[in-house]
Design an enzyme around this catalytic site. Structure first.
Site, PDB file in Angstrom:
ATOM      1  N   GLU A  42      37.145  29.871  45.215  1.00 53.75           N
ATOM      2  CA  GLU A  42      35.811  30.114  44.645  1.00 53.75           C
ATOM      3  C   GLU A  42      35.071  31.177  45.453  1.00 53.75           C
ATOM      4  OE1 GLU A  42      35.049  29.067  41.838  1.00 53.75           O
ATOM      5  OE2 GLU A  42      36.045  27.148  41.491  1.00 53.75           O
ATOM      6  N   ARG A  67      34.119  34.703  43.561  1.00 56.17           N
ATOM      7  CA  ARG A  67      32.678  34.909  43.318  1.00 56.17           C
ATOM      8  C   ARG A  67      32.071  35.844  44.367  1.00 56.17           C
ATOM      9  NH1 ARG A  67      30.789  29.570  40.174  1.00 56.17           N
ATOM     10  NH2 ARG A  67      32.857  28.695  39.954  1.00 56.17           N
ATOM     11  N   ASP A 101      46.066  28.828  35.497  1.00 55.82           N
ATOM     12  CA  ASP A 101      45.571  30.017  34.797  1.00 55.82           C
ATOM     13  C   ASP A 101      45.587  31.367  35.520  1.00 55.82           C
ATOM     14  OD1 ASP A 101      43.523  29.047  36.438  1.00 55.82           O
ATOM     15  OD2 ASP A 101      42.075  28.706  34.847  1.00 55.82           O
ATOM     16  N   GLU A 116      35.789  32.062  28.934  1.00 59.17           N
ATOM     17  CA  GLU A 116      37.142  32.549  28.632  1.00 59.17           C
ATOM     18  C   GLU A 116      37.307  33.108  27.220  1.00 59.17           C
ATOM     19  OE1 GLU A 116      36.436  29.730  30.208  1.00 59.17           O
ATOM     20  OE2 GLU A 116      37.129  30.313  32.210  1.00 59.17           O
TER      21      GLU A 116
HETATM   22  C1  DMJ Z   1      35.462  31.043  36.640  1.00 65.56           C
HETATM   23  O1  DMJ Z   1      35.064  30.725  37.923  1.00 65.56           O
HETATM   24  C2  DMJ Z   1      36.693  31.900  36.636  1.00 65.56           C
HETATM   25  O2  DMJ Z   1      36.823  32.512  35.413  1.00 65.56           O
HETATM   26  C3  DMJ Z   1      37.944  31.111  36.942  1.00 65.56           C
HETATM   27  O3  DMJ Z   1      39.092  31.902  36.852  1.00 65.56           O
HETATM   28  C4  DMJ Z   1      38.062  29.963  35.987  1.00 65.56           C
HETATM   29  N1  DMJ Z   1      36.889  29.173  35.880  1.00 65.56           N
HETATM   30  C5  DMJ Z   1      35.584  29.779  35.856  1.00 65.56           C
HETATM   31  C6  DMJ Z   1      34.971  29.958  34.495  1.00 65.56           C
HETATM   32  O4  DMJ Z   1      35.275  29.035  33.568  1.00 65.56           O
END
Ligand code: DMJ
Length: 575
Positions: free
Chosen positions: A183, A187, A315, A449
């Site tokens: 995270e 971010r 993912d 997404e």
């Molecule tokens: C975000 O922090 C990023 O896109 C991450 O890859 C997946 N989850 C969240 C948004 O849903």
């Protein structure tokens, strides 16, 4: 004696008026007294009512003044932007509907931002219902940093400058806090690097380096697969206990873009080396179908027996295989990323099924040898990824096949939204024979997404349907999630009951992708920028074929690429 009689009769003179008998004998005086009493009561009652009404009016007026001040602030920036944006937009933005929609999304961003500014300034996330902030990421100003580049791209210069000042004076990473390296990377490192690439302001690069240096010890494991949690002050790293000591696939394989970019921009290879090792270690025993379970041992780099998914915890590992290849200018030095990605896409195809009766294409999850008919909304990044990667296939038939798959999956993801009463998607869906899809976990936390994929599909196919779908989703957010003090998620997409959190990715991703969906395609063109998984665009800079980036590249990147005051729509292009 005469004097005392006088005094006694004087007393008697005053007190007689208090004796009811006195009035009974004089009815006119009684009427006068009654009339006097009535008039005084009415005056008193009237004054009290007046003052109550007055106070009510004053407080209403105060509220109205506040509202108008806020509105004025919004209008000032929108008008200022309109003047400058529209004057440069004329050449490029031909579709008036797109222009209007862009402005609506920008207004939504302003609403989200001013709410954050008012109630949670400097904190990680805004809680709009309770009108306060919460430090869900250790107090790193997550929303501030996540929103920086969105403000910049939308031309919200004043807001960007104010946030920049906060970064300069108040952002402090020296915290005794166990941070998620995933995270924090996507971010904070991503947000700062993107702001640096857009503005050329070295403050952002210095801050990115500061936090990345604090994360680096997480990669010091026997295998090179990082631990996923690290203390920002002391540097001790570990994995979450609930993962049984293992590292998570997505958390361990989603730092490559940011750390490679950091090495390029600082000229220091140490960041790139750590994250590239992860990929080469995984590549050694990469399965033929390119699908890895979500838990991996940091001791041996062996996957443990666990779920395979393009949703939560899997993912962005697959996303970064493709994006590093694009970010590396598709050169030989990054060819192994593309090869791994193509294997994984064959694996993805093996998880694809169609629902009945409506034939929605969806991606299953896999445990051992069995497929489960469940798909996370998180996996809706996949249509965008497939569209982005499709043109890289040497064989045109393959390119066509993967683009079609992307389009089919996007239709399914759009129906995740369309099929609920609020028109907002739940967190995941189950597919049942004969009845297509049904919501599993029913919350919506403002995730990006699907609109992300619609953005890629619009840019890469030019099909305006994707813009319309995105607009419908935007309107559903406006209808269900917008409140006076920001945007909130829904606890349940069936009932519309609201939660109390404005996720930082709503400003970083959801609103940015929506804005770009209606912007001219010259804004952040896909052949010059790569979006990290938190939608922070990083500028593609030249690589040599060994994948090494010399000092010259770093120096070149330090030049301000885009000046704030000159930046308007269409400025993020070198064309
Ligand atoms: C975000 O922090 C990023 O896109 C991450 O890859 C997946 N989850 C969240 C948004 O849903």
């Amino acid at each position: 004696m005469a004097r005392s009689k006088q005094v006694a009769s004087g007393h008697h003179g005053i007190w007689k008026y208090f004796n009811p008998a006195y009035y009974l004998r004089r009815p006119r005086r009684l009427a006068l007294l009654f009339f006097l009493f009535l008039s005084v009561s009415m005056v008193v009652w009237d004054r009290q009512t007046l003052s109550r009404d007055y106070q009510l009016e004053v407080s209403k007026l105060n509220e109205e003044v506040l509202r108008l001040q806020l509105l004025l602030e919004d209008v000032k920036s929108v008008v200022a932007e309109d003047v400058s944006v529209n004057s440069t937009l004329k050449d490029v933005q031909e579709d008036p509907v797109d222009a209007q929609r862009m402005q609506r999304v920008k207004e939504a961003m302003l609403h989200a931002w001013s709410s954050y500014e008012k109630y949670a300034w400097g904190q990680d996330e805004l809680q709009p219902q309770t009108k306060d902030g919460v430090d869900s990421f250790g107090g790193l100003g997550a929303t501030m940093i996540d929103a920086l580049d969105t403000l910049y791209i939308m031309g919200l210069d004043e807001q960007f400058q104010k946030a920049r000042e906060w970064v300069a004076t108040s952002l402090d990473f020296d915290k005794d806090y166990d941070a998620s390296m995933f995270e924090t990377t996507i971010r904070v490192v991503g947000g700062l690097l993107s702001s640096y690439d857009l503005s050329g302001d070295k403050l952002f690069l210095d801050k990115a380096k500061d936090i990345a240096d604090r994360l680096l010890p997480a990669w010091d494991t026997p295998s090179g697969i990082p631990y996923n949690i690290i203390n920002l002050r002391h540097g001790n790293a570990h994995n979450p206990t609930w993962a049984g000591g293992d590292s998570i696939l997505a958390d361990s394989g989603t730092e490559q873009l940011e750390f490679i970019a950091l090495s390029q921009r600082t000229g220091d290879p140490k960041y790139q080396q750590k994250v590239e090792k992860v990929i080469s270690v995984l590549n050694k025993n990469f399965p033929a179908d390119g699908l890895l379970p979500i838990y991996i041992s940091p001791e041996t780099a062996n996957p443990s027996h666990s779920t395979i998914t393009f949703g939560a915890m899997g993912d962005s590992f697959y996303e970064y295989l493709l994006k590093v290849w694009v970010f590396g200018s598709k050169t030989l030095s990054v060819k192994h990323y593309r090869d791994m990605w193509e294997k994984s896409m064959n694996g993805l195809v093996s998880l694809v099924k169609k629902s009945t009766p409506s034939s929605f294409t969806y991606i299953c999850e896999k445990s051992g040898n069995s497929l489960s008919d469940k798909m996370d909304e998180l996996a809706c990044f996949a249509p965008g990824m497939l569209a982005l990667g499709a043109s890289g296939y040497d064989d045109p038939a393959e390119a066509k096949k993967f683009l079609s798959l992307a389009e089919e999956l996007a239709w399914t993801c759009y129906n995740f939204y369309e099929s609920t009463p609020t028109k907002l998607a739940g967190e995941n869906y189950f597919f049942n024979s004969g009845s297509d899809m049904s919501v599993g976990t029913s919350w919506n936390i403002l995730r990006p997404e699907t609109v992300e994929s619609l953005f890629y599909l619009w840019r890469l196919t030019g099909n305006k349907t994707y813009q319309d779908w995105g607009w419908n989703i935007f309107e559903a957010f406006e209808k269900n999630s917008r409140i006076e003090s920001g945007y909130v998620g829904l606890k349940d997409v069936n009932t519309g009951v609201k939660d109390n959190k404005m996720q930082s990715f709503f400003l970083a991703e959801t609103l940015k992708y929506l804005y770009l969906l209606f912007s001219p395609t010259t804004v952040i063109p896909l052949d010059e920028w790569v979006f990290n998984t938190e939608a922070h665009p990083l500028k593609i800079v030249p690589w040599n074929d060994q994948g090494n980036l010399g000092q010259s590249t770093a120096v070149q990147q330090r030049k301000p690429t885009i000046r704030l005051r000159q930046r308007r729509i269409g400025r993020m292009t070198n064309k």
